[in-house]
Motif scaffolding. Structure first.
Motif, PDB file in Angstrom:
ATOM      1  N   PRO B  90       0.823  -1.210   0.000  1.00 41.19           N
ATOM      2  CA  PRO B  90       0.000   0.000   0.000  1.00 41.19           C
ATOM      3  C   PRO B  90       0.856   1.259   0.000  1.00 41.19           C
ATOM      4  CG  PRO B  90      -0.819  -1.561   1.629  1.00 41.19           C
ATOM      5  CD  PRO B  90       0.506  -2.100   1.132  1.00 41.19           C
ATOM      6  N   HIS B 100     -10.057  11.530   2.688  1.00 39.87           N
ATOM      7  CA  HIS B 100     -10.969  10.402   2.887  1.00 39.87           C
ATOM      8  C   HIS B 100     -11.463  10.351   4.333  1.00 39.87           C
ATOM      9  CE1 HIS B 100     -10.795   8.423  -1.024  1.00 39.87           C
ATOM     10  NE2 HIS B 100      -9.506   8.700  -1.082  1.00 39.87           N
ATOM     11  N   MET B 101     -10.580  10.604   5.284  1.00 37.94           N
ATOM     12  CA  MET B 101     -11.004  10.609   6.690  1.00 37.94           C
ATOM     13  C   MET B 101     -12.029  11.726   6.923  1.00 37.94           C
ATOM     14  SD  MET B 101      -9.691   8.210   8.639  1.00 37.94           S
ATOM     15  CE  MET B 101      -8.208   7.341   9.227  1.00 37.94           C
ATOM     16  N   VAL B 202      -0.875  11.833  10.339  1.00 40.66           N
ATOM     17  CA  VAL B 202      -1.397  10.809  11.250  1.00 40.66           C
ATOM     18  C   VAL B 202      -2.528  10.011  10.603  1.00 40.66           C
ATOM     19  CG1 VAL B 202      -0.627  12.077  13.285  1.00 40.66           C
ATOM     20  CG2 VAL B 202      -2.961  12.427  12.433  1.00 40.66           C
ATOM     21  N   CYS B 203      -3.326  10.662   9.749  1.00 39.19           N
ATOM     22  CA  CYS B 203      -4.371   9.907   9.030  1.00 39.19           C
ATOM     23  C   CYS B 203      -3.737   8.827   8.159  1.00 39.19           C
ATOM     24  CB  CYS B 203      -5.207  10.850   8.164  1.00 39.19           C
ATOM     25  SG  CYS B 203      -6.245  12.003   9.097  1.00 39.19           S
ATOM     26  N   ALA B 206      -2.615   5.746  10.197  1.00 37.81           N
ATOM     27  CA  ALA B 206      -3.731   4.863  10.549  1.00 37.81           C
ATOM     28  C   ALA B 206      -4.197   4.057   9.343  1.00 37.81           C
ATOM     29  CB  ALA B 206      -4.878   5.694  11.127  1.00 37.81           C
ATOM     30  N   LEU B 207      -4.289   4.699   8.189  1.00 40.21           N
ATOM     31  CA  LEU B 207      -4.737   3.980   6.991  1.00 40.21           C
ATOM     32  C   LEU B 207      -3.713   2.932   6.568  1.00 40.21           C
ATOM     33  CD1 LEU B 207      -6.262   6.936   4.972  1.00 40.21           C
ATOM     34  CD2 LEU B 207      -7.481   4.920   5.802  1.00 40.21           C
ATOM     35  N   GLU B 209      -1.440   1.381   8.454  1.00 42.88           N
ATOM     36  CA  GLU B 209      -1.470   0.259   9.408  1.00 42.88           C
ATOM     37  C   GLU B 209      -2.671  -0.634   9.140  1.00 42.88           C
ATOM     38  OE1 GLU B 209      -1.484   2.264  13.181  1.00 42.88           O
ATOM     39  OE2 GLU B 209       0.645   1.850  13.519  1.00 42.88           O
ATOM     40  N   GLY B 210      -3.804  -0.016   8.881  1.00 41.41           N
ATOM     41  CA  GLY B 210      -5.014  -0.807   8.633  1.00 41.41           C
ATOM     42  C   GLY B 210      -4.877  -1.656   7.388  1.00 41.41           C
ATOM     43  N   MET B 211      -4.398  -1.068   6.315  1.00 40.18           N
ATOM     44  CA  MET B 211      -4.276  -1.836   5.065  1.00 40.18           C
ATOM     45  C   MET B 211      -3.296  -2.993   5.238  1.00 40.18           C
ATOM     46  SD  MET B 211      -4.292   1.032   2.065  1.00 40.18           S
ATOM     47  CE  MET B 211      -5.750   2.036   1.743  1.00 40.18           C
TER      48      MET B 211
END
Lengths: 232, 232, 232, 232, 232, 232
Positions: B90, B100-101, B202-203, B206-207, B209-211
């Motif tokens: 990613p 997107h957030m 920071v957004c 988080a994205l 790490e999630g992906m």
């Protein structure tokens, strides 16, 4: 006047072909300076090649001053916005040139380009320019750019097949050829299929000559302001 | 997991600031590798700087393999599409991450960025991503990027004034800060003005790490297909 | 942290399936509270079911306070806007979660959902979110939601056939599965067809965890302002 | 013919006012059945109130059969899509009715509604209907719905001030009043400001009568297919 | 009330057919004045015919005052904007009338018109009106307008074939017939194909009657301001 | 080559002014034939004037054959589509010419035209062409067309004031002058305000010369097919 035609890839035969096409249509007194970078991708097929060709392209524009306008002779309009920051002289991409001309000759047009991997970049340009609604579809012939340089290739037949489908399936009223390497196919395809088939190289020459003769310049306000080289 | 956070400009203090912000929010076990190119523009202010930073940025991504995802820590999402051709892992731009957030926390948001010359590039990204309709306005504070590194600057007050105007004039329900250099201002501005103020760094953490945890990868079909390095 | 995952229909097996999928990807320390209303439609297939499930859904959100974020586990993002008025905590719909993630992994994606009657509601969500231009097509497999709960069904094969068509006909670079009941099919379809196949349940878990860790909250200004319960 | 006019909130004075307005313009032989749910919000101000009024609204439509068409007398077109699944008879929302009529009397119109919290829902309806490009701006007068029922309120003056601004600032050629409670203000504001001022209640009556007389019915294909009540 | 129905072409049989259709649905007390110019094209098939019929059309509107509203009975809404400058009375085009009605009866509709040469003008109207997103496709049956006047033609069967394709290929939930000459086919096609099939002539009658009864007038501000006849 | 420049209104001084502007920029060997109809409106201010000038305009185009391309010298591109049905030779409107040129010199432009009544027609053209997103705003100076012919008018100062506002309020990077009668103001305004100021007459000359030299023709497929004069 002098038009600096830059093929952003390093394949000299494509540069020569585009330069020759440009000279065939240039007005008396217009000189075409056709060049390409010495380093970078041999062809531009998608986002990565586009990015890796920018330094060479912009280096040419910034490194000389013997021209009245610039033509970027790659259909994805490589580095167009960055180039406009570098000079007040008109900078025309062959993609936008063909799109704008087609929009004044037809209600809707289709594009026939090389590989499917290049389609999203072209669709994204159409969206930015505002002309996406005028384009019925961007079609990939799945012919690699450099195969267009091969005289033994059946590229023309495969491109012609896409043109025929664009007329029947997309209800396209005009066709834009989506690669500088297709410049010598436009006239024949137009005759064969009975609709306008536009090549961006010659469209860009006409637009650049017109802008120079009108004394038009790229805006220095907002997004095309000159780079701030001293940010200290 | 290891996240490769690349500041595409050459200003190490910005790289450190972005890296520190990323580490503050990273999950336990996430390592942030914060780097920048050694050559290229000291800040990215508009189309030209963006283009000239691409070779350095892509060289970093292509030159190592010790990461699980890439974060491009410049708000114009420098070279995002090209980077996605280089790796299946990613790749997240801090601009798109914040957009997107914000789209999931508000009906409409405004962006407050640095110089007016950067606004068209951000508007063009919003259009490409499809989120232009969700953004009320991209506002320029006319603060140069590097001034954000100056502790004596009144940048925060001037950005706060734009936030206040965005609430009243744009009816913005959330604010996106339009520069990696503003990452340390988000929390204070959010408290002061009583609405979500998003920082892209920071957004993006988080994205990314999630992906990675979901095992998601960038598509290899179409526009993000790997570059054809051997076109012979 | 605690994520309240609400399946807005009354079919407990779907709730359990979605809860299990969420737990498989949740970070250490994340607790998934998977619930569904006791009254309302057994499945949500179109506008009417969606409307009739809202009271139960919103009653759950308003009736407890032991969570850090809410996940609405129905692909039409049932009651998403209303839920955001009820709590400042992040509220994520599995539809929007998958759309936003897919938009960061591909140039264009297609959706494969259950019944044709559900397609307009999904298209309308894509338009509102701003992501309609990123979605090539919303495809109906004509499989009723509850048939996805039947182990003897050939649903997976029929969904796979739609995925294959999306790649060839829509030029989709990624697929979004358009029903919470398809959550266990994503990984297999992705391997089989060689492109990212996204399930909204797990995407929503990652987004909700990220927002909570970043301390992000839903805006209280404008459209998501808390309801005025005393209008006397 | 019989038109079932449903005020989805529980305030009987608003129901009576809307019913009286409808009767003033109804054709000879048209009976207006004006009703409201007995349970639910006293006014609809934003997404949450809208959601909580759906069960009552749909219960009325499903619970009787003595009408030829339905008018939903709340400007956010509460439950419009769900209602169309419940009956083949025409269902008209007063919001869409006014938008469509205004689009045939002017090049661009503005909306003047009650509270700012209601604006995003109206903007989202305009986007779905396709008429967002025809609407210059949705303006909030910040008058709560129930204050419109108070004869001592200066609501009319404040709404008139917004109308005046819409003409000068938005270049609006027509005004749509954005609340059923404003139905009695339209004529006076139109005379005072010299442009068409449309009230959705009377527009919906004319459209419903027309559709009934033409024998038009809501489509049963696709998104408005009847609910599948037996999903066993 | 008196409705002036103008067929902008010179074919009296079409005028009579449209007038008869209008009278069948007109309310008691509504008189239909059906007229056509004596000079101009015999049918309107594309941009040129449309332009050449304007003088005759506008001459009729400007030359009499014995009507309460105007219906322009050609599906391309010939001269609609110009006509609205000439009179404050409502002016309805049969194309827009059918589009707006279809948008309140279905999620998406398709249009079936005569010749392919007329399609771009209709698509351009849909774009201007804002309803392009509601229309799945404008289909050409390739039946010349005047062949619709020939009782021996198989036009109805060929139009029916397009309707069937619109349902399966376009997922159309309703059909709009794209020529005044098709007015007598709507009811039969609707019964045969099981979805709403709208004829613009009768939709325009209902809308015009409604606007007149509501006392609505065309805006005099902005684009529909009365012509300045004395510019000296 | 010979360019037929048609001023669609009957004011000969405007025709002469546009012809003179065209000759100043025409290439050597280009002859400008500047004509206007003898009957019709003295100026074109809005939809009605536009419609009433079409017969004269199209009569000129159809009535002679001594030209290589047509320029329609009214900024609303009067009868552009109809004219393209009449001849295969390129037909350029001065409005579209300026819009397309401005789109290649700036990220966003504003238009400064004459009366507010003309604005919707120009906005509608921008929408059709696809360039609405590139135009920040169409501004009315409220100067009647014929006042531009009055040497004692302060028109230039009032237009300059709009240009200044467009730069500050609209963030316009270029200006398009929205009336053929402003052709002699462009150069001075551009110098005074420091941005490109485009006049459509000279842009159209450059585009027409370019298309003729490239041998480009208007498509005969679809919407611009030749009129069917014998429909018997």
């Amino acid at each position: 006047m002098r038009l600096l035609l830059i093929n952003p890839n390093t394949t000299a035969t494509m540069t020569e072909k585009a330069g020759a096409a440009a000279r065939r249509v240039a007005a008396p007194g217009t000189e075409i300076i056709a060049v390409n970078p010495t380093h970078g991708p041999a062809s531009i097929e998608g986002y990565y090649d586009e990015a890796m060709s920018l330094a060479g392209l912009l280096g040419i524009i910034g490194g000389r001053d013997d021209y009245d306008a610039v033509i970027i002779a790659c259909f994805d309009d490589t580095g167009l916005d960055a180039a406009r920051c570098l000079t007040e002289k008109p900078v025309i991409g062959i993609g936008e040139a063909a799109f704008h001309m087609a929009a004044m000759l037809s209600n809707r047009f289709s594009v026939v380009t090389t590989l499917g991997r290049s389609v999203p970049a072209l669709e994204h340009n159409l969206t930015r320019y505002g002309l996406a609604a005028r384009c019925a579809r961007v079609r990939a012939s799945e012919i690699p750019v450099l195969e267009l340089e091969d005289p033994l290739s059946d590229a023309c037949a495969r491109i012609g097949a896409e043109v025929a489908q664009a007329i029947t399936e997309d209800r396209a009223e005009a066709i834009v050829l989506g690669c500088a390497g297709m410049t010598d196919l436009a006239e024949g395809l137009g005759r064969a299929h009975g609709l306008p088939v536009l090549d961006g190289v010659v469209c860009a020459v006409a637009l650049a000559e017109g802008m120079v003769r009108l004394g038009l310049a790229t805006s220095r306000l907002g997004g095309y302001a000159p780079p701030r080289f001293d940010k200290g």
